[in-house]
Structures are given as structure tokens and as C-alpha cells.
Design an enzyme around this catalytic site. Structure first.
Site, PDB file in Angstrom:
ATOM      1  N   GLU A  57     -12.493   1.620  14.639  1.00  0.00           N
ATOM      2  CA  GLU A  57     -12.711   0.421  13.826  1.00  0.00           C
ATOM      3  C   GLU A  57     -14.090   0.429  13.168  1.00  0.00           C
ATOM      4  O   GLU A  57     -14.229   0.147  11.971  1.00  0.00           O
ATOM      5  CB  GLU A  57     -12.554  -0.827  14.697  1.00  0.00           C
ATOM      6  CG  GLU A  57     -12.997  -2.134  14.042  1.00  0.00           C
ATOM      7  CD  GLU A  57     -12.166  -2.553  12.851  1.00  0.00           C
ATOM      8  OE1 GLU A  57     -12.570  -3.516  12.164  1.00  0.00           O
ATOM      9  OE2 GLU A  57     -11.118  -1.935  12.583  1.00  0.00           O
ATOM     10  N   HIS A  60     -14.310   2.975  10.373  1.00  0.00           N
ATOM     11  CA  HIS A  60     -13.620   2.490   9.171  1.00  0.00           C
ATOM     12  C   HIS A  60     -14.491   1.493   8.415  1.00  0.00           C
ATOM     13  O   HIS A  60     -14.558   1.532   7.176  1.00  0.00           O
ATOM     14  CB  HIS A  60     -12.289   1.846   9.558  1.00  0.00           C
ATOM     15  CG  HIS A  60     -11.523   1.288   8.407  1.00  0.00           C
ATOM     16  ND1 HIS A  60     -11.186   2.037   7.294  1.00  0.00           N
ATOM     17  CD2 HIS A  60     -11.029   0.039   8.165  1.00  0.00           C
ATOM     18  CE1 HIS A  60     -10.517   1.290   6.434  1.00  0.00           C
ATOM     19  NE2 HIS A  60     -10.421   0.072   6.934  1.00  0.00           N
ATOM     20  N   HIS A 122      -2.834  -5.595   2.871  1.00  0.00           N
ATOM     21  CA  HIS A 122      -4.112  -4.884   2.928  1.00  0.00           C
ATOM     22  C   HIS A 122      -4.025  -3.494   2.309  1.00  0.00           C
ATOM     23  O   HIS A 122      -4.856  -3.111   1.471  1.00  0.00           O
ATOM     24  CB  HIS A 122      -4.551  -4.803   4.387  1.00  0.00           C
ATOM     25  CG  HIS A 122      -5.997  -4.515   4.583  1.00  0.00           C
ATOM     26  ND1 HIS A 122      -6.471  -3.267   4.900  1.00  0.00           N
ATOM     27  CD2 HIS A 122      -7.082  -5.317   4.513  1.00  0.00           C
ATOM     28  CE1 HIS A 122      -7.782  -3.307   5.026  1.00  0.00           C
ATOM     29  NE2 HIS A 122      -8.183  -4.539   4.803  1.00  0.00           N
ATOM     30  N   HIS A 215      13.079  -1.254   4.773  1.00  0.00           N
ATOM     31  CA  HIS A 215      12.114  -0.331   4.168  1.00  0.00           C
ATOM     32  C   HIS A 215      12.779   0.983   3.786  1.00  0.00           C
ATOM     33  O   HIS A 215      12.527   1.530   2.709  1.00  0.00           O
ATOM     34  CB  HIS A 215      10.958  -0.071   5.137  1.00  0.00           C
ATOM     35  CG  HIS A 215      10.021   0.988   4.673  1.00  0.00           C
ATOM     36  ND1 HIS A 215       9.274   0.873   3.509  1.00  0.00           N
ATOM     37  CD2 HIS A 215       9.709   2.215   5.190  1.00  0.00           C
ATOM     38  CE1 HIS A 215       8.549   1.965   3.337  1.00  0.00           C
ATOM     39  NE2 HIS A 215       8.806   2.798   4.332  1.00  0.00           N
ATOM     40  N   HIS A 277       1.966  10.511   5.870  1.00  0.00           N
ATOM     41  CA  HIS A 277       2.884   9.597   5.180  1.00  0.00           C
ATOM     42  C   HIS A 277       2.095   8.657   4.264  1.00  0.00           C
ATOM     43  O   HIS A 277       2.474   8.429   3.107  1.00  0.00           O
ATOM     44  CB  HIS A 277       3.659   8.799   6.228  1.00  0.00           C
ATOM     45  CG  HIS A 277       4.904   8.143   5.716  1.00  0.00           C
ATOM     46  ND1 HIS A 277       5.915   8.825   5.085  1.00  0.00           N
ATOM     47  CD2 HIS A 277       5.305   6.839   5.752  1.00  0.00           C
ATOM     48  CE1 HIS A 277       6.885   7.993   4.769  1.00  0.00           C
ATOM     49  NE2 HIS A 277       6.533   6.778   5.147  1.00  0.00           N
TER      50      HIS A 277
END
Length: 306
Positions: A57, A60, A122, A215, A277
Site C-alpha cells: 500500500e 503504491h 478507481h 463480466h 490481465h
């Protein structure tokens, strides 16, 4: 101009790192690695207790902050130096605005929490910022060799297909992010179908199956649509290397995306494949954004000759 070119390259690569970093945070469930403290970690400048979630975290956050400064610098310098080029000012604003927006959403999620449906935005918002930075880079490198509208005229029907596919792809990206944020990745252990004893189960676990299969169905639409446009480009734009190679690349990326998505399920969400991905769809959206730019120029040229 050399400084501006290098800045645009680093900003584009940096945005890819931001996208992958965000995906890593989500995939490893590290969003609360620093607790509910932002921008500090557990209220400390230097955390006293360090674990893997905190490292992911905090890394990032640091990367996003550094890239934010790069994107801001690129936007300001491009605005000043090459702002006379039609698309530059709009893209400069778009790049920094959406990067700032995704940062604020992330901060709000840490401080006050957000619903899964809001958090799923996001990644898509970051993608828009990445696409804007990528286009700025391409325009900056294009300056030495001006684009000639006569060399590539994308006709209106094909332009409408590009606009529609791009919009639809962003919706599919949102559904993919929703799969991650609702922990629906392994709701279906089979691929491509979801063989389940209760396919119409609307319980908590059943809703995860619907999100996962929704999806997959939406992603199949992007796959088919991209293949159709590739065939159309090969037929209608035989003399345009940009259209032929570009749509072959787009179709190749979409094939890779589908295969990687399948392997993600088969390997029970292998982290490396999950990040791949995210990378492939980011490159696909970046390529679509380039075709949007070309379509915009073709539309402008058509209006000028009427």
C-alpha cells in the site's frame, strides 16, 4: 523538445506502474495496509510495524505521488511549449485531473470507506489518465513528422464504431474491477461457463456468480466486436498500415486478454496472471485511445472540406 519527449515517456511508463500498483493492492487486499490513515501510515511518517500489506500500500502511494508530479510537469510544459496543437491542452487537463481524481477516491476509501461500486471506478479513472498521457506522448513524438489528414481518413461509419467500442470497453473494464472488489473472481470455478447447481441463486454467493458471468459475457462482446473491426479494417483500409497493423494488434491483445482471463480462473487467481490481465487491458484501451485521436482528426478534416 528532447526533455519533453523523455518526460512524456517516463510519465507514460509511470502511469502503467500506477495501474499495476492499484491492481496489486486490490488483488492482495492491501488497501488498508496503512490502516485508515492517509497520507501517513498508521499515523506515522515511518511506520514502526511493517508487514507485506503495508509495503504494498505504501509503495503504491509513493509511486502514485511521484508519477503525479511527473504528469503535472508534463501537462504544464506541454501546455506551454506545444499548446498550439489542437489536442494538447485538453489532454493535459484530462491527464492530471483524472489522476488527481483517482488519488482522492483512494484517499477517501482509506479514510471513510467506499462501496464496492464506487471503488470499481478507481481503475477506469486511472485508465483515462493513462490514455491521456499516452496520447500526449504520441503527439509530442509526432511533432517532428506532422500528421497528414489526407494520409488516413477514417470514414464516419468506422469512426462511430470506434467511439462505441471504446465506451463499451470502459463499461466492461468497470465490470472487471467490480469482480475484484466484490471478491467474485472465483465465484465460478469453470470457464467459460459457470456450471452450478443453482444458476439462479440470488444469495450473497449467487450474486457473485452473476457479477462474474456478467463480466465474462460483456468481455465476449469486446472480443467479437474487435475481431469484426479488424476484418473490416483489413478489407476497407488495405493501403493504410496504421489501420491494418493497429487493428491486428488490437485483436491480438484481446485474444491475449481472454486467454489470460481463463488462466486466472484455472490457476485460482495467480497474482502474476492477474496483473498481466490488468496490463493487457490497459494497453488495449491505450490503443483504442489512439484510434480515437485519429478519428477526431478525420472528422475535423471532413468538416473542413465541406
Amino acid at each position: 523538445m528532447r526533455l519533453l519527449k523523455w518526460l512524456s515517456v517516463f510519465a507514460t511508463l509511470g502511469m502503467l506502474l500506477v495501474l499495476l500498483g492499484g491492481a496489486l493492492v486490490t488483488k492482495t487486499d492491501s488497501g488498508m495496509g496503512c490502516g485508515n490513515s492517509w497520507p501517513l501510515c498508521h499515523g506515522e511518517w515511518i511506520p514502526s510495524e511493517i508487514d507485506v500489506a503495508l509495503i504494498i500500500e505504501l509503495s503504491h502511494r509513493l509511486v502514485s505521488g511521484g508519477v503525479g508530479l511527473l504528469v503535472l510537469s508534463l501537462s504544464v510544459i506541454a501546455w506551454v511549449k506545444v499548446g498550439h496543437i489542437r489536442e494538447v491542452k485538453f489532454l493535459s487537463f484530462l491527464a492530471f485531473f483524472f489522476l488527481l481524481t483517482q488519488g482522492l477516491i483512494g484517499a477517501a476509501a482509506v479514510k471513510w470507506g467506499q462501496s464496492d461500486f464506487v471503488l470499481a471506478l478507481h481503475f477506469g479513472i486511472s485508465l483515462v489518465s493513462f490514455a491521456a498521457v499516452l496520447l500526449l506522448m504520441l503527439i509530442i513524438f509526432e511533432i517532428d513528422r506532422k500528421f497528414d489528414a489526407h494520409s488516413l481518413l477514417i470514414r464516419k461509419p468506422f469512426r462511430l464504431q470506434i467511439y462505441s467500442l471504446t465506451t463499451y470497453t470502459l463499461i466492461v473494464v468497470y465490470t472487471g474491477a467490480l469482480v475484484r472488489h466484490t471478491y467474485s473472481s472465483m465465484a465460478c470455478l469453470d470457464w467459460p461457463l459457470c456450471r452450478n447447481a443453482s444458476p439462479f441463486d440470488f444469495s450473497l454467493y449467487g450474486s457473485a456468480q452473476w457479477i462474474q458471468m456478467g463480466h465474462r459475457a460483456a468481455a465476449a462482446g469486446v472480443f467479437i466486436w474487435t475481431g469484426f473491426l479488424m476484418m473490416k479494417a483489413l478489407k476497407d483500409y488495405k493501403n493504410s498500415p496504421i489501420m491494418k497493423k493497429g487493428w491486428i494488434l488490437a485483436a491480438s491483445l484481446m485474444v491475449a486478454q481472454v486467454l489470460v482471463g481463463a488462466f486466472v480462473i484455472m490457476t485460482y487467481v495467480h497474482l502474476g496472471l492477474a496483473l498481466l490481465h490488468a496490463l493487457v487491458i490497459s494497453l488495449f484501451v491505450g490503443l483504442l485511445s489512439y484510434f480515437l485521436l485519429l478519428s477526431s482528426r478525420s472528422a475535423k478534416y471532413e468538416r473542413s472540406v465541406k
